[in-house]
Design a protein around this motif. Structure first.
Motif, PDB file in Angstrom:
ATOM      1  N   SER A  44     -63.279 -22.508  23.606  1.00 13.86           N
ATOM      2  CA  SER A  44     -64.585 -22.125  24.152  1.00 13.86           C
ATOM      3  C   SER A  44     -64.438 -20.771  24.828  1.00 13.86           C
ATOM      4  O   SER A  44     -63.637 -20.623  25.750  1.00 13.86           O
ATOM      5  N   ILE A  45     -65.212 -19.778  24.392  1.00 17.02           N
ATOM      6  CA  ILE A  45     -65.112 -18.421  24.935  1.00 17.02           C
ATOM      7  C   ILE A  45     -65.787 -18.327  26.299  1.00 17.02           C
ATOM      8  O   ILE A  45     -66.910 -18.784  26.477  1.00 17.02           O
ATOM      9  N   ASP A  46     -65.077 -17.710  27.253  1.00 18.74           N
ATOM     10  CA  ASP A  46     -65.663 -17.351  28.550  1.00 18.74           C
ATOM     11  C   ASP A  46     -66.116 -15.900  28.544  1.00 18.74           C
ATOM     12  O   ASP A  46     -67.200 -15.578  28.996  1.00 18.74           O
ATOM     13  N   LYS A  47     -65.237 -15.003  28.041  1.00 14.48           N
ATOM     14  CA  LYS A  47     -65.616 -13.591  27.997  1.00 14.48           C
ATOM     15  C   LYS A  47     -64.779 -12.834  26.985  1.00 14.48           C
ATOM     16  O   LYS A  47     -63.709 -13.278  26.569  1.00 14.48           O
ATOM     17  N   ALA A  48     -65.299 -11.668  26.622  1.00 13.93           N
ATOM     18  CA  ALA A  48     -64.612 -10.730  25.733  1.00 13.93           C
ATOM     19  C   ALA A  48     -64.672  -9.384  26.435  1.00 13.93           C
ATOM     20  O   ALA A  48     -65.749  -8.901  26.768  1.00 13.93           O
ATOM     21  N   GLU A  49     -63.492  -8.788  26.673  1.00 13.91           N
ATOM     22  CA  GLU A  49     -63.473  -7.539  27.442  1.00 13.91           C
ATOM     23  C   GLU A  49     -62.362  -6.607  26.977  1.00 13.91           C
ATOM     24  O   GLU A  49     -61.372  -7.042  26.399  1.00 13.91           O
ATOM     25  N   LYS A  50     -62.537  -5.323  27.273  1.00 12.59           N
ATOM     26  CA  LYS A  50     -61.519  -4.314  27.018  1.00 12.59           C
ATOM     27  C   LYS A  50     -60.604  -4.271  28.235  1.00 12.59           C
ATOM     28  O   LYS A  50     -61.069  -4.352  29.370  1.00 12.59           O
ATOM     29  N   ARG A  51     -59.297  -4.134  27.975  1.00 11.28           N
ATOM     30  CA  ARG A  51     -58.332  -4.037  29.062  1.00 11.28           C
ATOM     31  C   ARG A  51     -57.277  -2.997  28.698  1.00 11.28           C
ATOM     32  O   ARG A  51     -56.945  -2.821  27.539  1.00 11.28           O
ATOM     33  N   LYS A  52     -56.708  -2.388  29.706  1.00 11.48           N
ATOM     34  CA  LYS A  52     -55.593  -1.467  29.509  1.00 11.48           C
ATOM     35  C   LYS A  52     -54.270  -2.222  29.523  1.00 11.48           C
ATOM     36  O   LYS A  52     -53.286  -1.757  28.969  1.00 11.48           O
ATOM     37  N   GLU A  53     -54.218  -3.370  30.195  1.00 16.47           N
ATOM     38  CA  GLU A  53     -53.037  -4.224  30.184  1.00 16.47           C
ATOM     39  C   GLU A  53     -53.499  -5.672  30.250  1.00 16.47           C
ATOM     40  O   GLU A  53     -54.627  -5.948  30.652  1.00 16.47           O
ATOM     41  N   VAL A  54     -52.636  -6.588  29.841  1.00 17.11           N
ATOM     42  CA  VAL A  54     -52.978  -8.009  29.837  1.00 17.11           C
ATOM     43  C   VAL A  54     -51.919  -8.750  30.632  1.00 17.11           C
ATOM     44  O   VAL A  54     -50.741  -8.714  30.287  1.00 17.11           O
ATOM     45  N   LYS A  55     -52.362  -9.406  31.705  1.00 19.37           N
ATOM     46  CA  LYS A  55     -51.464 -10.186  32.563  1.00 19.37           C
ATOM     47  C   LYS A  55     -52.019 -11.602  32.688  1.00 19.37           C
ATOM     48  O   LYS A  55     -53.212 -11.825  32.515  1.00 19.37           O
ATOM     49  N   PRO A  56     -51.160 -12.560  33.052  1.00 19.85           N
ATOM     50  CA  PRO A  56     -51.652 -13.921  33.308  1.00 19.85           C
ATOM     51  C   PRO A  56     -52.562 -13.928  34.531  1.00 19.85           C
ATOM     52  O   PRO A  56     -52.580 -12.983  35.324  1.00 19.85           O
ATOM     53  N   GLU A  57     -53.333 -14.998  34.669  1.00 15.96           N
ATOM     54  CA  GLU A  57     -54.297 -15.111  35.772  1.00 15.96           C
ATOM     55  C   GLU A  57     -53.658 -14.993  37.147  1.00 15.96           C
ATOM     56  O   GLU A  57     -54.172 -14.337  38.026  1.00 15.96           O
ATOM     57  N   LYS A  58     -52.532 -15.671  37.334  1.00 11.88           N
ATOM     58  CA  LYS A  58     -51.867 -15.703  38.641  1.00 11.88           C
ATOM     59  C   LYS A  58     -50.392 -15.349  38.475  1.00 11.88           C
ATOM     60  O   LYS A  58     -49.531 -16.212  38.591  1.00 11.88           O
ATOM     61  N   PRO A  59     -50.077 -14.073  38.202  1.00 15.24           N
ATOM     62  CA  PRO A  59     -48.677 -13.712  37.972  1.00 15.24           C
ATOM     63  C   PRO A  59     -47.800 -14.084  39.168  1.00 15.24           C
ATOM     64  O   PRO A  59     -48.196 -13.908  40.307  1.00 15.24           O
ATOM     65  N   ASN A  60     -46.611 -14.617  38.872  1.00 19.44           N
ATOM     66  CA  ASN A  60     -45.709 -15.060  39.932  1.00 19.44           C
ATOM     67  C   ASN A  60     -44.279 -14.986  39.409  1.00 19.44           C
ATOM     68  O   ASN A  60     -43.972 -15.539  38.367  1.00 19.44           O
ATOM     69  N   GLY A  61     -43.396 -14.327  40.151  1.00 24.24           N
ATOM     70  CA  GLY A  61     -42.000 -14.229  39.712  1.00 24.24           C
ATOM     71  C   GLY A  61     -41.903 -13.477  38.402  1.00 24.24           C
ATOM     72  O   GLY A  61     -42.550 -12.455  38.206  1.00 24.24           O
ATOM     73  N   TYR A  62     -41.095 -13.975  37.475  1.00 24.23           N
ATOM     74  CA  TYR A  62     -40.996 -13.368  36.151  1.00 24.23           C
ATOM     75  C   TYR A  62     -42.169 -13.852  35.310  1.00 24.23           C
ATOM     76  O   TYR A  62     -42.466 -15.038  35.271  1.00 24.23           O
ATOM     77  N   TYR A  63     -42.829 -12.932  34.635  1.00 21.63           N
ATOM     78  CA  TYR A  63     -43.926 -13.313  33.757  1.00 21.63           C
ATOM     79  C   TYR A  63     -44.034 -12.300  32.628  1.00 21.63           C
ATOM     80  O   TYR A  63     -43.614 -11.154  32.748  1.00 21.63           O
ATOM     81  N   ASN A  64     -44.573 -12.754  31.522  1.00 20.93           N
ATOM     82  CA  ASN A  64     -44.806 -11.892  30.370  1.00 20.93           C
ATOM     83  C   ASN A  64     -46.142 -11.192  30.534  1.00 20.93           C
ATOM     84  O   ASN A  64     -47.107 -11.795  31.012  1.00 20.93           O
ATOM     85  N   TYR A  65     -46.206  -9.932  30.130  1.00 20.14           N
ATOM     86  CA  TYR A  65     -47.483  -9.232  30.131  1.00 20.14           C
ATOM     87  C   TYR A  65     -47.427  -8.085  29.137  1.00 20.14           C
ATOM     88  O   TYR A  65     -46.368  -7.733  28.627  1.00 20.14           O
ATOM     89  N   TYR A  66     -48.599  -7.533  28.840  1.00 21.24           N
ATOM     90  CA  TYR A  66     -48.718  -6.405  27.938  1.00 21.24           C
ATOM     91  C   TYR A  66     -49.104  -5.202  28.774  1.00 21.24           C
ATOM     92  O   TYR A  66     -50.197  -5.134  29.306  1.00 21.24           O
ATOM     93  N   GLU A  67     -48.176  -4.252  28.870  1.00 20.20           N
ATOM     94  CA  GLU A  67     -48.387  -3.093  29.730  1.00 20.20           C
ATOM     95  C   GLU A  67     -49.324  -2.083  29.068  1.00 20.20           C
ATOM     96  O   GLU A  67     -49.550  -2.115  27.854  1.00 20.20           O
ATOM     97  N   GLU A  68     -49.837  -1.193  29.907  1.00 16.25           N
ATOM     98  CA  GLU A  68     -50.679  -0.115  29.406  1.00 16.25           C
ATOM     99  C   GLU A  68     -49.863   0.766  28.471  1.00 16.25           C
ATOM    100  O   GLU A  68     -48.715   1.090  28.739  1.00 16.25           O
ATOM    101  N   LYS A  69     -50.460   1.129  27.359  1.00 15.64           N
ATOM    102  CA  LYS A  69     -49.813   1.979  26.363  1.00 15.64           C
ATOM    103  C   LYS A  69     -50.760   3.142  26.076  1.00 15.64           C
ATOM    104  O   LYS A  69     -51.899   2.934  25.654  1.00 15.64           O
ATOM    105  N   LYS A  70     -50.290   4.344  26.351  1.00 14.16           N
ATOM    106  CA  LYS A  70     -51.128   5.525  26.189  1.00 14.16           C
ATOM    107  C   LYS A  70     -51.701   5.587  24.773  1.00 14.16           C
ATOM    108  O   LYS A  70     -50.969   5.454  23.792  1.00 14.16           O
TER     109      LYS A  70
END
Length: 176
Positions: A44-70
Motif C-alpha cells: 500500500s503506497i503512502d507517498k512517492a517522492e524525490k530524494r537525494k539520499e535514502v535512509k531508514p526511518e530511524k537510523p541507529n548504529g550501523y545501517y545501510n543507506y544510499y548516499e547522495e551522488k552528484k
C-alpha cells in the motif's frame, strides 16, 4: 556509524538504460489507488517522492543507506508491505523497473527491519514492514509514472535469464 550501499548505486548506474528485455508468463496492470498484491504480499503506497539520499526511518548504529551522488536523484515510493504468504520475499529474486514513456529506471525493493533502523532485502512470512521502491535517475530526468515488478510465484530466483512467472505494472501516484 553507517554503511553506504555504493555497490548498488554503481550497479544501477551501470545497468541504467541497458534495456534488457525482461518477460513474464502472466502480466497485470493496476492503478495508483489500488494495493499491489504479489502472491500474498500486499503493498500500500503512502507517498512517492524525490530524494537525494535514502535512509531508514530511524537510523541507529550501523545501517545501510544510499548516499547522495552528484548528478543523480532517487525516486522513492514508500508504504506498508504485509506478507500473508507462506514464503519469505527475498528482493534479490525479483526485478524492479520504473518507466516514463521510453525512459527506463532501474530499481530496487527494500524493507525496514522491525525497529526501522536499517534497510533489509527480506520480508518474512507474517511480517508487516515499511517498503522502499528505489529508482535511480539522472538529475534532470522526469519522474517515472509506472513501476514494474517481475517475480516468481514462490519468490525464488528465476531459472531462466530475464524471464519470470509474473509481472505487475503499477501506475504511480503524483510525486511530492
Amino acid at each position: 556509524m553507517k554503511k553506504v550501499m555504493g555497490l548498488f548505486l554503481f550497479l544501477l548506474i551501470a545497468l541504467g538504460g541497458c534495456g534488457a528485455e525482461i518477460t513474464a508468463d502472466q502480466e497485470a496492470d493496476i492503478g495508483p489507488d489500488v494495493k499491489m498484491d504479489m502472491n500474498g504480499v500486499t503493498f500500500s503506497i503512502d507517498k512517492a517522492e524525490k530524494r537525494k539520499e535514502v535512509k531508514p526511518e530511524k537510523p541507529n548504529g550501523y545501517y545501510n543507506y544510499y548516499e547522495e551522488k552528484k548528478g543523480y536523484t532517487y525516486f522513492v515510493v514508500t508504504g506498508k508491505a504485509e506478507n500473508k504468504s507462506a514464503k519469505n520475499l527475498d528482493t534479490d529474486h525479483i526485478t524492479v523497473r520504473g518507466f516514463l514513456d521510453s525512459a527506463e529506471y532501474e530499481g530496487r525493493l527494500l524493507f525496514s527491519n522491525t525497529e526501522e533502523s536499517d534497510l533489509v532485502k527480506e520480508l518474512g512470512k507474517g511480517e508487516t514492514q515499511t517498503f522502499y521502491f528505489i529508482l535511480l535517475a539522472k538529475d534532470k530526468q522526469a519522474a517515472p509514472d509506472t513501476l514494474e515488478v517481475f517475480y516468481n510465484g514462490n519468490f525464488e530466483k528465476t531459472e531462466k535469464k530475464n524471464h519470470y512467472e509474473e509481472s505487475i505494472r503499477w501506475t504511480l501516484p503524483q510525486w511530492e
